[in-house]
Design a protein around this motif. Structure first.
Motif, PDB file in Angstrom:
ATOM      1  N   LEU A   4      33.495  15.961 -36.075  1.00  0.00           N
ATOM      2  CA  LEU A   4      33.383  16.968 -35.018  1.00  0.00           C
ATOM      3  C   LEU A   4      33.445  18.372 -35.615  1.00  0.00           C
ATOM      4  N   SER A   5      34.358  18.575 -36.539  1.00  0.00           N
ATOM      5  CA  SER A   5      34.481  19.875 -37.196  1.00  0.00           C
ATOM      6  C   SER A   5      33.191  20.241 -37.921  1.00  0.00           C
ATOM      7  N   ASN A   6      32.606  19.282 -38.608  1.00  0.00           N
ATOM      8  CA  ASN A   6      31.353  19.507 -39.330  1.00  0.00           C
ATOM      9  C   ASN A   6      30.233  19.873 -38.355  1.00  0.00           C
ATOM     10  N   GLY A  54      28.134  23.422 -38.108  1.00  0.00           N
ATOM     11  CA  GLY A  54      26.670  23.469 -38.148  1.00  0.00           C
ATOM     12  C   GLY A  54      26.092  24.171 -36.933  1.00  0.00           C
ATOM     13  N   TRP A  55      26.643  23.856 -35.780  1.00  0.00           N
ATOM     14  CA  TRP A  55      26.170  24.505 -34.546  1.00  0.00           C
ATOM     15  C   TRP A  55      26.394  26.009 -34.622  1.00  0.00           C
ATOM     16  N   ALA A  56      27.576  26.423 -35.059  1.00  0.00           N
ATOM     17  CA  ALA A  56      27.892  27.852 -35.155  1.00  0.00           C
ATOM     18  C   ALA A  56      26.956  28.558 -36.139  1.00  0.00           C
ATOM     19  N   GLN A  57      26.663  27.913 -37.254  1.00  0.00           N
ATOM     20  CA  GLN A  57      25.771  28.514 -38.244  1.00  0.00           C
ATOM     21  C   GLN A  57      24.362  28.690 -37.677  1.00  0.00           C
ATOM     22  N   GLN A  91      19.925  20.962 -30.964  1.00  0.00           N
ATOM     23  CA  GLN A  91      20.163  19.618 -31.505  1.00  0.00           C
ATOM     24  C   GLN A  91      21.561  19.507 -32.105  1.00  0.00           C
ATOM     25  N   ARG A  92      21.985  20.523 -32.831  1.00  0.00           N
ATOM     26  CA  ARG A  92      23.340  20.505 -33.402  1.00  0.00           C
ATOM     27  C   ARG A  92      24.396  20.525 -32.308  1.00  0.00           C
ATOM     28  N   PHE A  93      24.115  21.234 -31.203  1.00  0.00           N
ATOM     29  CA  PHE A  93      25.035  21.234 -30.075  1.00  0.00           C
ATOM     30  C   PHE A  93      25.126  19.832 -29.478  1.00  0.00           C
ATOM     31  N   GLN A  94      24.002  19.152 -29.359  1.00  0.00           N
ATOM     32  CA  GLN A  94      24.001  17.774 -28.855  1.00  0.00           C
ATOM     33  C   GLN A  94      24.805  16.858 -29.781  1.00  0.00           C
ATOM     34  N   HIS A  95      24.635  17.031 -31.088  1.00  0.00           N
ATOM     35  CA  HIS A  95      25.409  16.242 -32.052  1.00  0.00           C
ATOM     36  C   HIS A  95      26.901  16.521 -31.903  1.00  0.00           C
ATOM     37  N   THR A  96      27.241  17.773 -31.626  1.00  0.00           N
ATOM     38  CA  THR A  96      28.635  18.158 -31.420  1.00  0.00           C
ATOM     39  C   THR A  96      29.205  17.445 -30.200  1.00  0.00           C
ATOM     40  N   LEU A  97      28.432  17.392 -29.125  1.00  0.00           N
ATOM     41  CA  LEU A  97      28.897  16.708 -27.917  1.00  0.00           C
ATOM     42  C   LEU A  97      29.076  15.207 -28.148  1.00  0.00           C
ATOM     43  N   VAL A  98      28.193  14.595 -28.934  1.00  0.00           N
ATOM     44  CA  VAL A  98      28.328  13.170 -29.250  1.00  0.00           C
ATOM     45  C   VAL A  98      29.604  12.941 -30.057  1.00  0.00           C
ATOM     46  N   LEU A 126      32.265  14.836 -30.074  1.00  0.00           N
ATOM     47  CA  LEU A 126      33.390  15.072 -29.165  1.00  0.00           C
ATOM     48  C   LEU A 126      33.622  13.843 -28.288  1.00  0.00           C
ATOM     49  N   ASN A 127      32.559  13.263 -27.784  1.00  0.00           N
ATOM     50  CA  ASN A 127      32.673  12.052 -26.973  1.00  0.00           C
ATOM     51  C   ASN A 127      33.301  10.919 -27.786  1.00  0.00           C
ATOM     52  N   ASP A 128      32.852  10.738 -29.024  1.00  0.00           N
ATOM     53  CA  ASP A 128      33.418   9.688 -29.891  1.00  0.00           C
ATOM     54  C   ASP A 128      34.910   9.901 -30.110  1.00  0.00           C
ATOM     55  N   LEU A 129      35.312  11.163 -30.289  1.00  0.00           N
ATOM     56  CA  LEU A 129      36.725  11.475 -30.489  1.00  0.00           C
ATOM     57  C   LEU A 129      37.535  11.143 -29.238  1.00  0.00           C
ATOM     58  N   VAL A 130      37.024  11.544 -28.083  1.00  0.00           N
ATOM     59  CA  VAL A 130      37.747  11.273 -26.831  1.00  0.00           C
ATOM     60  C   VAL A 130      37.860   9.770 -26.601  1.00  0.00           C
ATOM     61  N   VAL A 131      36.791   9.025 -26.832  1.00  0.00           N
ATOM     62  CA  VAL A 131      36.830   7.572 -26.659  1.00  0.00           C
ATOM     63  C   VAL A 131      37.860   6.953 -27.596  1.00  0.00           C
ATOM     64  N   ALA A 132      37.876   7.374 -28.851  1.00  0.00           N
ATOM     65  CA  ALA A 132      38.844   6.842 -29.813  1.00  0.00           C
ATOM     66  C   ALA A 132      40.276   7.173 -29.400  1.00  0.00           C
ATOM     67  N   MET A 133      40.493   8.373 -28.906  1.00  0.00           N
ATOM     68  CA  MET A 133      41.837   8.767 -28.467  1.00  0.00           C
ATOM     69  C   MET A 133      42.257   7.978 -27.234  1.00  0.00           C
ATOM     70  N   ARG A 134      41.344   7.832 -26.282  1.00  0.00           N
ATOM     71  CA  ARG A 134      41.701   7.166 -25.024  1.00  0.00           C
ATOM     72  C   ARG A 134      42.052   5.702 -25.245  1.00  0.00           C
ATOM     73  N   THR A 135      41.444   5.065 -26.221  1.00  0.00           N
ATOM     74  CA  THR A 135      41.774   3.657 -26.475  1.00  0.00           C
ATOM     75  C   THR A 135      43.177   3.498 -27.052  1.00  0.00           C
ATOM     76  N   ARG A 136      43.759   4.595 -27.517  1.00  0.00           N
ATOM     77  CA  ARG A 136      45.091   4.546 -28.129  1.00  0.00           C
ATOM     78  C   ARG A 136      46.177   5.198 -27.267  1.00  0.00           C
ATOM     79  N   MET A 137      45.801   5.721 -26.102  1.00  0.00           N
ATOM     80  CA  MET A 137      46.752   6.450 -25.270  1.00  0.00           C
ATOM     81  C   MET A 137      47.764   5.531 -24.594  1.00  0.00           C
ATOM     82  N   THR A 138      48.992   6.048 -24.525  1.00  0.00           N
ATOM     83  CA  THR A 138      50.016   5.370 -23.731  1.00  0.00           C
ATOM     84  C   THR A 138      49.825   5.778 -22.275  1.00  0.00           C
TER      85      THR A 138
END
Length: 96
Positions: free
Chosen positions: A29-31, A35-38, A56-63, A65-77
């Motif tokens: 996500l940071s990467n 890229g989007w900012a550049q 396109q880089r913004f779309q990649h950023t959203l994907v 971000l979505n992957d991060l949220v999904v990974a976090m939600r599967t581990r949430m108490t």
């Protein structure tokens, strides 16, 4: 399937969904944000040339971000899920 790209060696590593690591997804996500900012800066000076890749880089950023949220939600108490719902409500309230 997730892919991790090491910027230093340009090596691409396949990461299975079951073994994904939140830190790796956050790094991706940071990467994407970098890229989007550049490209956003480049598009400010030459929109015709860089606007499409910026979007396109913004779309990649959203994907990512979505992957991060999904990974976090599967581990949430249960309590963390409550905090997540409060956060979502707050963000959506700011949109209105």
């Amino acid at each position: 399937m997730l892919l991790h790209i090491n910027k230093n060696s340009s090596m691409v590593q396949r990461i299975e969904e079951d073994s994904n690591d939140i830190a790796i997804i956050a790094a991706r996500l940071s990467n994407e944000l970098d890229g989007w900012a550049q490209y956003k800066e480049l598009a400010a000076n030459n929109a015709a040339r860089y606007e499409t890749i910026m979007v396109q880089r913004f779309q990649h950023t959203l994907v990512a971000l979505n992957d991060l949220v999904v990974a976090m939600r599967t581990r949430m108490t249960e309590k963390e899920e409550g905090q997540w719902q409060n956060f979502c409500s707050s963000v959506l309230a700011k949109e209105a």
